[in-house]
Design an enzyme around this catalytic site. Structure first.
Site, PDB file in Angstrom:
ATOM      1  N   CYS A   2       0.795  -1.239   0.000  1.00 53.76           N
ATOM      2  CA  CYS A   2       0.000   0.000   0.000  1.00 53.76           C
ATOM      3  C   CYS A   2       0.822   1.280   0.000  1.00 53.76           C
ATOM      4  CB  CYS A   2      -0.944  -0.005   1.202  1.00 53.76           C
ATOM      5  SG  CYS A   2      -2.222  -1.271   1.117  1.00 53.76           S
ATOM      6  N   ILE A   3       1.561   1.523   1.071  1.00 55.17           N
ATOM      7  CA  ILE A   3       2.167   2.840   1.267  1.00 55.17           C
ATOM      8  C   ILE A   3       3.204   3.195   0.208  1.00 55.17           C
ATOM      9  CG2 ILE A   3       3.443   4.295   2.889  1.00 55.17           C
ATOM     10  CD1 ILE A   3       2.078   2.767   5.142  1.00 55.17           C
TER      11      ILE A   3
END
Length: 443
Positions: free
Chosen positions: A284-285
Protein backbone atom coordinates in the site's frame (compact mmCIF):
# COMPACT_ATOMS: atom_id res chain seq x y z
CA UNK A 1 -48.06 -24.46 -24.27
CA UNK A 2 -45.28 -21.86 -24.41
CA UNK A 3 -43.27 -21.37 -21.21
CA UNK A 4 -44.45 -18.43 -19.12
CA UNK A 5 -41.70 -15.97 -18.16
CA UNK A 6 -42.15 -13.99 -15.00
CA UNK A 7 -41.00 -10.38 -15.39
CA UNK A 8 -39.14 -9.23 -12.28
CA UNK A 9 -39.32 -5.47 -11.77
CA UNK A 10 -36.26 -3.48 -10.68
CA UNK A 11 -37.97 -2.79 -7.36
CA UNK A 12 -38.49 -6.51 -6.83
CA UNK A 13 -34.86 -7.20 -7.79
CA UNK A 14 -33.64 -4.88 -5.03
CA UNK A 15 -36.07 -6.29 -2.47
CA UNK A 16 -35.04 -9.86 -3.26
CA UNK A 17 -31.33 -9.09 -2.84
CA UNK A 18 -31.95 -7.11 0.36
CA UNK A 19 -33.93 -9.99 1.83
CA UNK A 20 -31.23 -12.48 0.88
CA UNK A 21 -28.56 -10.35 2.57
CA UNK A 22 -30.61 -9.73 5.73
CA UNK A 23 -31.42 -13.42 6.13
CA UNK A 24 -27.84 -14.51 5.32
CA UNK A 25 -29.08 -16.48 2.30
CA UNK A 26 -27.07 -14.38 -0.17
CA UNK A 27 -24.33 -16.40 -1.87
CA UNK A 28 -21.10 -14.44 -1.69
CA UNK A 29 -18.15 -14.50 -4.06
CA UNK A 30 -14.65 -13.14 -3.42
CA UNK A 31 -12.36 -12.76 -6.45
CA UNK A 32 -8.76 -12.85 -5.25
CA UNK A 33 -7.93 -14.89 -2.16
CA UNK A 34 -4.89 -13.06 -0.86
CA UNK A 35 -4.23 -10.89 2.19
CA UNK A 36 -7.50 -9.01 1.59
CA UNK A 37 -9.80 -11.60 0.07
CA UNK A 38 -9.23 -14.55 2.41
CA UNK A 39 -9.84 -12.59 5.66
CA UNK A 40 -12.97 -11.05 4.11
CA UNK A 41 -14.22 -14.47 3.05
CA UNK A 42 -13.63 -15.82 6.54
CA UNK A 43 -15.57 -12.99 8.22
CA UNK A 44 -18.63 -13.51 6.01
CA UNK A 45 -18.48 -17.27 6.45
CA UNK A 46 -18.30 -16.74 10.22
CA UNK A 47 -21.39 -14.52 9.90
CA UNK A 48 -23.30 -17.46 8.41
CA UNK A 49 -23.08 -16.79 4.67
CA UNK A 50 -22.11 -19.30 2.00
CA UNK A 51 -18.86 -17.96 0.52
CA UNK A 52 -17.03 -18.95 -2.66
CA UNK A 53 -13.49 -17.75 -3.16
CA UNK A 54 -12.29 -17.49 -6.76
CA UNK A 55 -8.61 -17.35 -7.62
CA UNK A 56 -6.50 -18.23 -10.65
CA UNK A 57 -3.79 -19.64 -8.36
CA UNK A 58 -4.53 -23.35 -8.09
CA UNK A 59 -2.26 -23.82 -5.07
CA UNK A 60 -4.22 -21.21 -3.08
CA UNK A 61 -7.49 -22.88 -4.05
CA UNK A 62 -6.23 -26.28 -2.92
CA UNK A 63 -5.00 -24.91 0.39
CA UNK A 64 -8.25 -23.11 1.14
CA UNK A 65 -10.27 -26.24 0.38
CA UNK A 66 -7.94 -28.19 2.66
CA UNK A 67 -8.47 -25.65 5.46
CA UNK A 68 -4.77 -24.74 5.30
CA UNK A 69 -4.30 -20.99 5.67
CA UNK A 70 -1.43 -19.16 3.98
CA UNK A 71 -2.34 -15.76 5.48
CA UNK A 72 -0.80 -15.03 8.86
CA UNK A 73 -3.85 -13.26 10.30
CA UNK A 74 -6.08 -16.28 9.55
CA UNK A 75 -5.03 -19.38 11.50
CA UNK A 76 -5.86 -22.74 9.97
CA UNK A 77 -7.79 -23.50 13.14
CA UNK A 78 -10.22 -20.76 12.08
CA UNK A 79 -10.31 -21.55 8.37
CA UNK A 80 -10.63 -25.33 8.70
CA UNK A 81 -14.00 -25.51 10.51
CA UNK A 82 -15.54 -23.03 8.05
CA UNK A 83 -14.46 -25.21 5.13
CA UNK A 84 -15.59 -28.40 6.88
CA UNK A 85 -19.01 -26.90 7.56
CA UNK A 86 -19.48 -26.02 3.89
CA UNK A 87 -19.59 -22.27 4.54
CA UNK A 88 -16.40 -21.54 2.62
CA UNK A 89 -14.92 -23.07 -0.49
CA UNK A 90 -12.58 -21.98 -3.27
CA UNK A 91 -12.42 -22.56 -7.01
CA UNK A 92 -10.53 -21.50 -10.13
CA UNK A 93 -13.75 -21.67 -12.17
CA UNK A 94 -15.33 -18.26 -12.75
CA UNK A 95 -18.58 -19.89 -13.89
CA UNK A 96 -19.34 -20.15 -10.16
CA UNK A 97 -20.39 -16.50 -10.51
CA UNK A 98 -23.61 -17.66 -12.19
CA UNK A 99 -24.91 -18.85 -8.82
CA UNK A 100 -23.66 -15.92 -6.72
CA UNK A 101 -25.54 -12.87 -5.51
CA UNK A 102 -22.59 -10.68 -4.53
CA UNK A 103 -18.97 -10.49 -5.64
CA UNK A 104 -16.05 -8.58 -4.09
CA UNK A 105 -13.03 -7.89 -6.29
CA UNK A 106 -9.85 -8.13 -4.19
CA UNK A 107 -7.09 -8.43 -6.78
CA UNK A 108 -3.64 -6.75 -6.93
CA UNK A 109 -3.18 -3.30 -8.43
CA UNK A 110 0.58 -2.89 -8.91
CA UNK A 111 2.42 -0.02 -10.53
CA UNK A 112 4.21 -0.42 -13.82
CA UNK A 113 7.89 0.54 -14.01
CA UNK A 114 6.73 3.87 -15.41
CA UNK A 115 4.72 4.38 -12.17
CA UNK A 116 1.37 4.33 -13.92
CA UNK A 117 -1.40 1.99 -12.68
CA UNK A 118 -1.55 -1.59 -13.89
CA UNK A 119 -5.26 -2.28 -14.25
CA UNK A 120 -4.83 -5.69 -15.88
CA UNK A 121 -5.97 -7.70 -12.84
CA UNK A 122 -9.10 -5.60 -12.39
CA UNK A 123 -9.90 -5.74 -16.11
CA UNK A 124 -9.42 -9.52 -16.25
CA UNK A 125 -11.67 -9.99 -13.21
CA UNK A 126 -14.38 -7.73 -14.60
CA UNK A 127 -14.29 -9.51 -17.96
CA UNK A 128 -15.01 -12.79 -16.16
CA UNK A 129 -17.75 -11.20 -14.06
CA UNK A 130 -19.35 -9.67 -17.18
CA UNK A 131 -19.25 -13.08 -18.85
CA UNK A 132 -21.32 -14.58 -16.03
CA UNK A 133 -23.28 -11.47 -15.05
CA UNK A 134 -26.95 -11.51 -14.15
CA UNK A 135 -29.59 -9.22 -12.71
CA UNK A 136 -29.72 -8.80 -8.95
CA UNK A 137 -25.96 -8.85 -8.39
CA UNK A 138 -24.01 -6.61 -6.04
CA UNK A 139 -20.44 -6.00 -7.26
CA UNK A 140 -17.92 -4.28 -4.99
CA UNK A 141 -14.38 -3.33 -6.01
CA UNK A 142 -11.94 -3.32 -3.07
CA UNK A 143 -8.62 -3.13 -4.93
CA UNK A 144 -6.85 0.17 -4.33
CA UNK A 145 -6.92 2.31 -7.44
CA UNK A 146 -7.20 5.85 -8.80
CA UNK A 147 -10.38 7.95 -8.36
CA UNK A 148 -12.80 7.20 -11.16
CA UNK A 149 -11.88 3.55 -11.75
CA UNK A 150 -15.22 2.10 -10.64
CA UNK A 151 -17.31 4.55 -12.67
CA UNK A 152 -15.06 4.86 -15.73
CA UNK A 153 -13.66 1.33 -16.07
CA UNK A 154 -15.78 -1.21 -14.19
CA UNK A 155 -19.27 0.21 -14.79
CA UNK A 156 -19.05 0.29 -18.62
CA UNK A 157 -17.90 -3.35 -18.67
CA UNK A 158 -20.92 -4.45 -16.63
CA UNK A 159 -23.37 -2.10 -18.35
CA UNK A 160 -22.75 -3.87 -21.66
CA UNK A 161 -25.18 -6.48 -20.35
CA UNK A 162 -28.00 -4.01 -20.87
CA UNK A 163 -28.76 -3.96 -17.16
CA UNK A 164 -29.04 -0.60 -15.39
CA UNK A 165 -26.91 0.20 -12.38
CA UNK A 166 -28.89 1.06 -9.27
CA UNK A 167 -31.96 -0.75 -10.61
CA UNK A 168 -30.99 -4.13 -12.06
CA UNK A 169 -27.61 -4.46 -10.38
CA UNK A 170 -25.55 -2.60 -7.77
CA UNK A 171 -21.96 -1.42 -7.98
CA UNK A 172 -19.79 0.02 -5.18
CA UNK A 173 -16.22 0.76 -4.21
CA UNK A 174 -15.01 -0.04 -0.70
CA UNK A 175 -11.29 0.38 0.02
CA UNK A 176 -9.54 -2.44 1.81
CA UNK A 177 -7.89 -1.41 5.07
CA UNK A 178 -5.97 -4.55 5.94
CA UNK A 179 -2.99 -4.14 8.29
CA UNK A 180 -1.17 -7.52 8.26
CA UNK A 181 0.09 -8.60 11.64
CA UNK A 182 -2.03 -6.13 13.62
CA UNK A 183 -3.41 -8.07 16.60
CA UNK A 184 -5.96 -5.39 17.53
CA UNK A 185 -7.46 -4.12 14.26
CA UNK A 186 -8.49 -6.80 11.79
CA UNK A 187 -11.18 -7.14 9.14
CA UNK A 188 -14.22 -7.27 11.45
CA UNK A 189 -13.44 -4.21 13.59
CA UNK A 190 -11.85 -1.86 11.04
CA UNK A 191 -14.55 0.62 9.89
CA UNK A 192 -15.55 -0.03 6.27
CA UNK A 193 -16.01 2.90 3.91
CA UNK A 194 -18.37 2.24 1.00
CA UNK A 195 -19.57 4.42 -1.87
CA UNK A 196 -21.90 3.40 -4.68
CA UNK A 197 -22.56 4.51 -8.23
CA UNK A 198 -26.06 5.50 -7.09
CA UNK A 199 -27.66 6.03 -3.66
CA UNK A 200 -29.35 2.64 -4.03
CA UNK A 201 -25.95 1.05 -4.65
CA UNK A 202 -24.48 2.69 -1.54
CA UNK A 203 -27.41 1.51 0.55
CA UNK A 204 -27.00 -2.05 -0.73
CA UNK A 205 -23.27 -2.00 -0.06
CA UNK A 206 -23.82 -0.66 3.45
CA UNK A 207 -26.39 -3.37 4.17
CA UNK A 208 -24.02 -6.04 2.86
CA UNK A 209 -20.99 -5.07 4.94
CA UNK A 210 -23.03 -4.45 8.08
CA UNK A 211 -23.71 -8.19 8.27
CA UNK A 212 -20.07 -8.94 9.10
CA UNK A 213 -18.27 -5.64 9.84
CA UNK A 214 -18.81 -3.75 13.08
CA UNK A 215 -19.04 -0.27 11.54
CA UNK A 216 -19.82 0.79 7.99
CA UNK A 217 -19.23 4.37 6.80
CA UNK A 218 -21.25 5.30 3.69
CA UNK A 219 -19.98 8.11 1.43
CA UNK A 220 -21.57 9.93 -1.48
CA UNK A 221 -19.88 8.29 -4.46
CA UNK A 222 -17.38 5.70 -5.62
CA UNK A 223 -14.91 8.50 -6.34
CA UNK A 224 -15.02 9.68 -2.73
CA UNK A 225 -14.45 6.13 -1.48
CA UNK A 226 -11.53 5.68 -3.88
CA UNK A 227 -9.96 8.95 -2.75
CA UNK A 228 -10.35 8.02 0.94
CA UNK A 229 -7.89 5.16 0.58
CA UNK A 230 -5.39 7.28 -1.29
CA UNK A 231 -5.58 10.07 1.28
CA UNK A 232 -5.00 7.61 4.13
CA UNK A 233 -1.88 6.12 2.60
CA UNK A 234 -0.57 9.37 1.14
CA UNK A 235 -0.86 10.97 4.58
CA UNK A 236 1.23 8.19 6.05
CA UNK A 237 3.74 8.11 3.23
CA UNK A 238 4.41 11.85 3.34
CA UNK A 239 4.77 11.95 7.12
CA UNK A 240 7.14 8.97 7.07
CA UNK A 241 9.08 10.84 4.39
CA UNK A 242 9.37 13.80 6.76
CA UNK A 243 10.58 11.51 9.56
CA UNK A 244 13.11 9.94 7.20
CA UNK A 245 14.42 13.34 6.13
CA UNK A 246 14.72 14.31 9.79
CA UNK A 247 16.75 11.12 10.35
CA UNK A 248 19.18 12.12 7.60
CA UNK A 249 19.53 15.64 8.97
CA UNK A 250 19.96 14.47 12.56
CA UNK A 251 22.62 11.94 11.53
CA UNK A 252 24.64 14.71 9.87
CA UNK A 253 24.37 16.83 13.02
CA UNK A 254 25.08 14.04 15.50
CA UNK A 255 21.58 14.19 17.00
CA UNK A 256 19.55 11.13 18.06
CA UNK A 257 16.42 11.38 15.88
CA UNK A 258 14.59 8.80 18.00
CA UNK A 259 15.02 10.91 21.14
CA UNK A 260 13.83 13.97 19.21
CA UNK A 261 10.64 12.23 18.04
CA UNK A 262 9.88 10.78 21.49
CA UNK A 263 10.25 14.21 23.09
CA UNK A 264 8.12 15.90 20.43
CA UNK A 265 5.42 13.24 20.96
CA UNK A 266 4.87 14.50 24.50
CA UNK A 267 3.06 17.52 23.03
CA UNK A 268 -0.64 16.78 23.63
CA UNK A 269 -1.86 18.64 20.53
CA UNK A 270 -0.73 19.45 17.01
CA UNK A 271 1.77 16.60 16.67
CA UNK A 272 1.52 12.95 15.67
CA UNK A 273 4.67 10.83 15.83
CA UNK A 274 5.92 9.05 12.71
CA UNK A 275 9.15 7.11 12.69
CA UNK A 276 12.01 6.70 10.21
CA UNK A 277 13.24 3.38 8.88
CA UNK A 278 15.26 1.71 6.13
CA UNK A 279 12.52 2.33 3.55
CA UNK A 280 8.84 1.71 2.86
CA UNK A 281 7.43 -1.76 2.35
CA UNK A 282 4.15 -3.54 1.73
CA UNK A 283 1.70 -3.22 -1.12
CA UNK A 284 0.00 0.00 0.00
CA UNK A 285 2.17 2.84 1.27
CA UNK A 286 5.01 2.64 -1.29
CA UNK A 287 2.55 2.30 -4.19
CA UNK A 288 -0.89 3.82 -3.56
CA UNK A 289 0.11 7.52 -3.46
CA UNK A 290 1.46 7.22 -6.98
CA UNK A 291 -2.05 6.30 -8.21
CA UNK A 292 -3.11 9.72 -7.01
CA UNK A 293 -0.03 11.37 -8.51
CA UNK A 294 -0.73 9.72 -11.88
CA UNK A 295 -4.38 10.76 -11.83
CA UNK A 296 -3.70 14.37 -10.86
CA UNK A 297 -1.17 14.75 -13.69
CA UNK A 298 -4.01 13.93 -16.07
CA UNK A 299 -5.91 16.91 -14.67
CA UNK A 300 -2.91 19.23 -15.01
CA UNK A 301 -1.88 19.22 -11.35
CA UNK A 302 1.56 18.16 -10.17
CA UNK A 303 1.52 16.20 -6.88
CA UNK A 304 4.74 17.70 -5.53
CA UNK A 305 4.47 16.46 -1.95
CA UNK A 306 3.91 12.90 -3.14
CA UNK A 307 6.81 12.94 -5.59
CA UNK A 308 9.21 14.47 -3.07
CA UNK A 309 8.21 12.11 -0.25
CA UNK A 310 8.54 9.18 -2.66
CA UNK A 311 12.05 10.28 -3.56
CA UNK A 312 13.12 10.65 0.09
CA UNK A 313 11.63 7.31 1.10
CA UNK A 314 13.29 5.68 -1.90
CA UNK A 315 16.68 6.92 -0.67
CA UNK A 316 16.40 5.28 2.74
CA UNK A 317 17.86 1.87 1.78
CA UNK A 318 20.87 3.77 0.43
CA UNK A 319 21.08 5.81 3.64
CA UNK A 320 20.91 2.62 5.73
CA UNK A 321 23.76 1.12 3.68
CA UNK A 322 25.75 4.33 4.14
CA UNK A 323 25.36 3.91 7.91
CA UNK A 324 26.64 0.33 7.61
CA UNK A 325 29.60 1.44 5.53
CA UNK A 326 30.47 4.25 7.93
CA UNK A 327 30.16 1.91 10.94
CA UNK A 328 32.48 -0.64 9.33
CA UNK A 329 34.95 2.07 8.34
CA UNK A 330 35.02 3.29 11.94
CA UNK A 331 35.90 -0.27 12.95
CA UNK A 332 38.73 -0.35 10.40
CA UNK A 333 36.91 -2.53 7.86
CA UNK A 334 35.66 -2.10 4.30
CA UNK A 335 32.26 -3.31 3.19
CA UNK A 336 33.91 -5.51 0.57
CA UNK A 337 34.64 -8.86 2.13
CA UNK A 338 32.90 -8.06 5.42
CA UNK A 339 30.29 -10.47 6.76
CA UNK A 340 27.01 -8.61 7.19
CA UNK A 341 24.12 -10.33 8.96
CA UNK A 342 20.62 -8.94 8.29
CA UNK A 343 18.09 -9.30 11.10
CA UNK A 344 14.61 -9.45 9.57
CA UNK A 345 13.73 -9.32 5.86
CA UNK A 346 9.90 -9.06 5.89
CA UNK A 347 8.56 -5.58 5.19
CA UNK A 348 7.22 -5.16 8.72
CA UNK A 349 7.36 -6.68 12.18
CA UNK A 350 6.06 -10.21 12.85
CA UNK A 351 4.77 -11.08 9.37
CA UNK A 352 6.12 -13.08 6.42
CA UNK A 353 5.28 -10.59 3.66
CA UNK A 354 8.20 -9.58 1.44
CA UNK A 355 6.29 -7.22 -0.86
CA UNK A 356 8.36 -4.07 -1.49
CA UNK A 357 10.45 -4.89 1.60
CA UNK A 358 13.32 -2.42 2.06
CA UNK A 359 15.43 -5.33 3.31
CA UNK A 360 15.66 -6.61 -0.25
CA UNK A 361 17.15 -3.31 -1.43
CA UNK A 362 19.53 -3.17 1.53
CA UNK A 363 20.74 -6.71 0.82
CA UNK A 364 21.29 -6.07 -2.89
CA UNK A 365 23.10 -2.79 -2.28
CA UNK A 366 25.43 -4.41 0.27
CA UNK A 367 26.03 -7.42 -1.98
CA UNK A 368 26.98 -5.13 -4.87
CA UNK A 369 29.53 -3.48 -2.57
CA UNK A 370 31.06 -6.89 -1.96
CA UNK A 371 29.60 -7.77 1.44
CA UNK A 372 29.04 -11.42 2.33
CA UNK A 373 25.36 -11.59 3.29
CA UNK A 374 23.52 -13.81 5.75
CA UNK A 375 20.15 -13.24 7.37
CA UNK A 376 17.82 -14.36 10.14
CA UNK A 377 14.03 -14.16 9.93
CA UNK A 378 11.72 -16.60 11.75
CA UNK A 379 8.93 -15.82 9.27
CA UNK A 380 10.89 -16.08 5.99
CA UNK A 381 12.83 -19.36 5.72
CA UNK A 382 14.30 -18.78 2.25
CA UNK A 383 15.12 -15.78 0.10
CA UNK A 384 15.97 -15.55 -3.60
CA UNK A 385 16.77 -12.34 -5.43
CA UNK A 386 19.08 -11.36 -8.30
CA UNK A 387 21.56 -14.20 -8.11
CA UNK A 388 21.37 -14.63 -4.34
CA UNK A 389 19.86 -17.73 -2.81
CA UNK A 390 19.83 -17.56 0.98
CA UNK A 391 18.39 -19.52 3.87
CA UNK A 392 17.49 -18.03 7.22
CA UNK A 393 20.15 -18.73 9.85
CA UNK A 394 19.67 -19.07 13.61
CA UNK A 395 20.04 -15.62 15.12
CA UNK A 396 23.01 -16.91 17.13
CA UNK A 397 24.96 -16.97 13.83
CA UNK A 398 25.03 -13.17 13.92
CA UNK A 399 27.97 -13.51 16.36
CA UNK A 400 30.23 -14.40 13.40
CA UNK A 401 29.37 -11.24 11.46
CA UNK A 402 31.49 -8.13 11.18
CA UNK A 403 28.29 -6.08 11.29
CA UNK A 404 24.69 -6.90 12.18
CA UNK A 405 21.93 -4.79 10.61
CA UNK A 406 18.46 -4.75 12.18
CA UNK A 407 16.14 -4.10 9.25
CA UNK A 408 12.90 -5.63 10.57
CA UNK A 409 12.33 -5.59 14.33
CA UNK A 410 10.58 -8.94 14.84
CA UNK A 411 9.46 -9.52 18.42
CA UNK A 412 10.94 -13.04 18.36
CA UNK A 413 14.51 -11.71 18.34
CA UNK A 414 16.41 -11.66 21.64
CA UNK A 415 17.86 -8.17 21.40
CA UNK A 416 19.73 -8.23 24.69
CA UNK A 417 21.55 -11.40 23.64
CA UNK A 418 22.12 -9.95 20.16
CA UNK A 419 23.97 -6.97 21.62
CA UNK A 420 26.10 -9.17 23.85
CA UNK A 421 27.21 -11.53 21.08
CA UNK A 422 27.63 -9.01 18.23
CA UNK A 423 30.69 -6.96 17.37
CA UNK A 424 28.86 -4.10 15.67
CA UNK A 425 25.16 -3.35 15.16
CA UNK A 426 23.39 -0.88 12.88
CA UNK A 427 19.84 -0.46 14.17
CA UNK A 428 17.48 0.99 11.55
CA UNK A 429 14.29 0.46 13.60
CA UNK A 430 15.22 1.62 17.12
CA UNK A 431 14.75 -1.99 18.21
CA UNK A 432 17.52 -1.48 20.78
CA UNK A 433 15.81 1.47 22.46
CA UNK A 434 17.05 1.79 26.04
CA UNK A 435 20.14 -0.37 25.44
CA UNK A 436 23.37 1.58 25.65
CA UNK A 437 26.50 0.22 23.99
CA UNK A 438 29.40 1.51 21.90
CA UNK A 439 28.62 -1.32 19.47
CA UNK A 440 25.32 0.27 18.43
CA UNK A 441 24.93 2.68 15.52
CA UNK A 442 21.40 4.00 15.19
CA UNK A 443 19.69 5.26 12.06
Amino acid sequence: MPELKVQVTPEATARILEEKIRTRRARIGIVGMGYVGLPLAVEFAKAGFSVTGIDTNGDKVKRVNAGDSYVGDIPSSTLGPLVDSGKLRATCDFSALLDLDTVNICVPTPLRKTKDPDMSYIVASCEEIARHFHAGMLVILESTTYPGTTHELVLPMLAKSGLEVGRDFFLCFSPERVDPGNPVYQTANIPKVVGGCTPACTMMGQLFYSQAIERVVPVGSTQVAEMVKLLENTFRMINIGLANEMAMMCANMGIDVWEVIDAAATKPFGFMPFYPGPGLGGHCIPIDPFYLSWKTKQTGIEARFIELAGYINGQMPHFAVDRVRDALNSAGKAVKGSRVHIMGVAYKRDIDDLRESPALDVILLLARLGAVIAYSDPHVPTLRLEGLSLQSSPEEDAAAADCVVIVTNHSAFDYQALVKRSRLIVDTRNALKGIQSDKIVRL
